[in-house]
Design an enzyme around this catalytic site. Structure first.
Site, PDB file in Angstrom:
ATOM      1  N   ARG A   1       6.075  12.764  14.607  1.00 50.38           N
ATOM      2  CA  ARG A   1       5.823  11.497  13.919  1.00 50.38           C
ATOM      3  C   ARG A   1       7.151  10.819  13.587  1.00 50.38           C
ATOM      4  O   ARG A   1       8.182  11.493  13.444  1.00 50.38           O
ATOM      5  CB  ARG A   1       5.089  11.740  12.598  1.00 50.38           C
ATOM      6  CG  ARG A   1       3.928  12.688  12.679  1.00 50.38           C
ATOM      7  CD  ARG A   1       3.050  12.563  11.461  1.00 50.38           C
ATOM      8  NE  ARG A   1       3.598  13.224  10.271  1.00 50.38           N
ATOM      9  CZ  ARG A   1       2.885  13.403   9.152  1.00 50.38           C
ATOM     10  NH1 ARG A   1       1.636  12.951   9.082  1.00 50.38           N
ATOM     11  NH2 ARG A   1       3.416  14.008   8.109  1.00 50.38           N
TER      12      ARG A   1
ATOM     13  N   ASP B   1      -1.000  12.230  -2.340  1.00 44.92           N
ATOM     14  CA  ASP B   1       0.000  12.780  -1.422  1.00 44.92           C
ATOM     15  C   ASP B   1      -0.183  12.204  -0.018  1.00 44.92           C
ATOM     16  O   ASP B   1       0.617  12.489   0.872  1.00 44.92           O
ATOM     17  CB  ASP B   1      -0.097  14.311  -1.368  1.00 44.92           C
ATOM     18  CG  ASP B   1      -1.499  14.792  -1.061  1.00 44.92           C
ATOM     19  OD1 ASP B   1      -2.428  14.398  -1.780  1.00 44.92           O
ATOM     20  OD2 ASP B   1      -1.678  15.541  -0.094  1.00 44.92           O
TER      21      ASP B   1
END
Ligand code: AMP
Ligand code: MG
Length: 545
Positions: free
Chosen positions: A210, A291
């Site tokens: 990513r 989160d």
């Protein structure tokens, strides 16, 4: 809203992997945990831990994003060497790389969950490009870290294909998002109980690389408040503001309480605008824990997300959330505000008082409201929503959408071609939207009349504006191609058998979501087929990944 600009460069001059170097600004600047002991543990007083990815047996390249490759200034020739899969599975290190995992906490489903952290992700380092862009490269599924909480640190192919594809699809839709460079199969099996029903089975493993300016989440700041580690929290805040929000520091050289409030306000605004974008394209994140919300207002952590097919405010793709529907489509804007309130609460100590943070949080509603109205106007091809009549038109549209199963993406796209002429018949207008209906014969009687009435009202309203600019506006606000849940699943089926071609083919379609691409329409822009209605992965997903 579409991609492409500024992503071209001279491929021949780009470095191969041997010459790609990573910087370590983040871990050089902030307190880090140096302990290398394996196993899960509580890690105090630091922003993260140095930890290397765990090697995998037989990495193979499933798919890559050519835009990201160019953006990172890595030569496409690198794809041809076996090194590529070695590097982006975590088996081999790039020059300058000091892999680490972040410490963060978070509220999961409304309750404080304590330390979470990157339990299966490793940041390799930061790639600084010739134009000065700085991108964090992070592997996901690359092995355990101190934050694994006893889990295996791995990811399965199905969830990795989904994360890879959706990251890039969202970017091409113009929705702020973390990106993905590559998807690598590990050649190893990972055991998962997909529906938590006592049927664990081995599945192929994978690692996604990513890419984002930073992967910091609301939870990275919350964890220090929960532990009263104010000095580290402040260091992280200052680093974040200095590097990712430098515009907030124009006259003051050092951030202080006022800067923290302004920064919080900016996170609030970005998140509000992100929610509008999700609502526009029919994206449901599925696990909006604190989160899983980015500090930059990016879409982050693609897990059991889904795309609205039939329009339904209460739809959630996440089976874990089926009972409470906390993270359903229509709940997302409210939940984001709740999450932001938790971040605000974590900043009180630094700011010294509550009132300015409350005030900044109140900005959420106004920003969301305005951006949402603009978005709805664009979807309808109107220059703006004016007065109560337009509000009523939008409200009634949602009622009509809810009457019978109606595909959201196809509905808005078909609306562009609605016969607008005053003399058009109800039948002609209804025919325009019929392709969006899952069972066209269900739309009859009073429901049919109501739909026809709305289409007439909309046509009357739309006739007041230039037809060309209306079409242009609608074509940019209403994608034709989205990552339909069953399309992702079809690509997953092939990837699990060792063939990444379908993933690449789907990515190719999703690179131009607003274009007609008539040759791809039958296969990629169609309603969800009946077989996909109840197939796992196509209509329901679990957090197991
Ligand atoms: P999520 O809500 O799915 O984003 O994940 C919540 C937390 O669980 C994060 O801290 C993840 O890193 C962690 N996690 C999820 N799956 C695994 C896994 N297989 N191994 C280790 N940690 C995991
Ligand atoms: Mg997460």
């Amino acid at each position: 809203m579409t991609a492409g600009g500024g992503e071209r460069s001279n491929v021949a001059e780009l470095p191969s992997l041997d010459e790609v170097e990573l910087d370590d600004r983040f871990v050089r600047s902030l307190p880090m945990d140096d302990e290398r002991r394996p196993g899960s543990r509580q890690v105090l007083g630091v922003v993260g831990s140095f930890v290397d990815p765990a090697p995998v047996r037989a990495p193979w390249l499933v798919a890559h994003s050519r835009e990201m490759l160019e953006r990172l200034e890595i030569s496409a020739a690198a794809l041809d060497s076996a090194d590529f899969a070695q590097v982006f599975s975590g088996n081999r290190k790039l020059a300058g790389s000091r892999p680490w995992a972040a410490c963060y906490g978070g509220h999961q489903f409304g309750a404080w969950a304590g330390q979470l952290g990157d339990g299966r992700a490793h940041t390799l380092g930061e790639r600084v490009t010739s134009s000065g862009e700085r991108w964090e490269l992070q592997l996901k599924g690359s092995g355990p870290t101190p934050y694994s909480r006893g889990a295996d640190g791995r990811a399965v192919m199905r969830s990795s294909v989904r994360e890879f594809l959706c990251s890039e699809a969202m970017h091409h839709l113009g929705v702020p998002t973390t990106r993905a460079l590559s998807l690598v199969g590990t050649g190893e099996q990972v055991v998962r109980d997909m529906f938590y029903d006592g049927n664990p089975r081995p599945e192929p493993g994978a690692v996604v690389c990513r890419v984002a300016p930073t992967f910091l989440r609301l939870g990275n700041f919350q964890v220090f408040a929960a532990r009263r580690e104010w000095a580290v929290q402040r260091q992280l805040l200052d680093h974040t503001i200095r590097h990712w929000f430098p515009e907030l520091l124009q006259d003051a050289s050092d951030p202080g309480p006022a800067t923290y409030v302004e920064w919080f306000g900016e996170v609030v605004r970005r998140t509000a605008r992100l929610m509008v974008e999700w609502m526009r394209v029919g994206f449901v994140h599925g696990v909006m824990n604190t989160d899983n919300l980015s500090i930059l207002g990016l879409t982050i952590d693609y897990g059991p997300y889904g795309w609205l097919e039939d329009f339904d405010w209460s739809w959630t793709p996440n089976t874990t959330d089926a009972a409470t529907r906390r993270y359903a489509y229509g709940a997302q804007p409210q939940v984001a505000a709740w999450n932001l309130a938790q971040l605000g609460g974590a900043l009180i100590e630094q700011v010294g008082e509550t009132a300015p943070l409350d005030e900044a949080l109140r900005g959420y509603g106004a920003v969301y409201e305005e951006a949402s109205r603009e978005m709805m106007a664009a979807k309808l091809g109107l220059p703006g929503l004016e007065g109560e009549d337009d509000d009523a038109l939008v409200d009634e549209m949602f009622e009509v959408l809810g009457q019978v199963e109606t595909d959201m993406t196809i509905f808005f796209r078909r609306l562009t071609d609605l016969p607008l002429a005053e003399e058009a018949s109800d039948a002609e207008r209804l025919a325009a939207i019929e392709p969006a209906l899952y069972s066209p014969t269900e739309l009859r009687g009073a429901a049919r009349e109501r739909a026809a009435r709305w289409l007439t009202a909309y046509a009357d309203r739309a006739r007041r504006h230039d037809p060309q600019s209306r079409r242009r506006r609608m074509a940019r606000a209403n994608p034709k191609y989205v990552l339909r849940n069953y399309l992702a699943q079809l690509a997953i089926d092939e990837a699990e058998k060792g063939d990444g071609a379908k993933v690449m083919e789907l990515l190719e379609v999703l690179r131009r979501p607003y274009d007609e691409q008539p040759e791809r329409e039958a296969q990629y822009a169609a309603k969800r087929p009946e077989w996909a209605r109840h197939r796992p992965g196509c209509s329901m997903l679990s957090c197991s990944s």
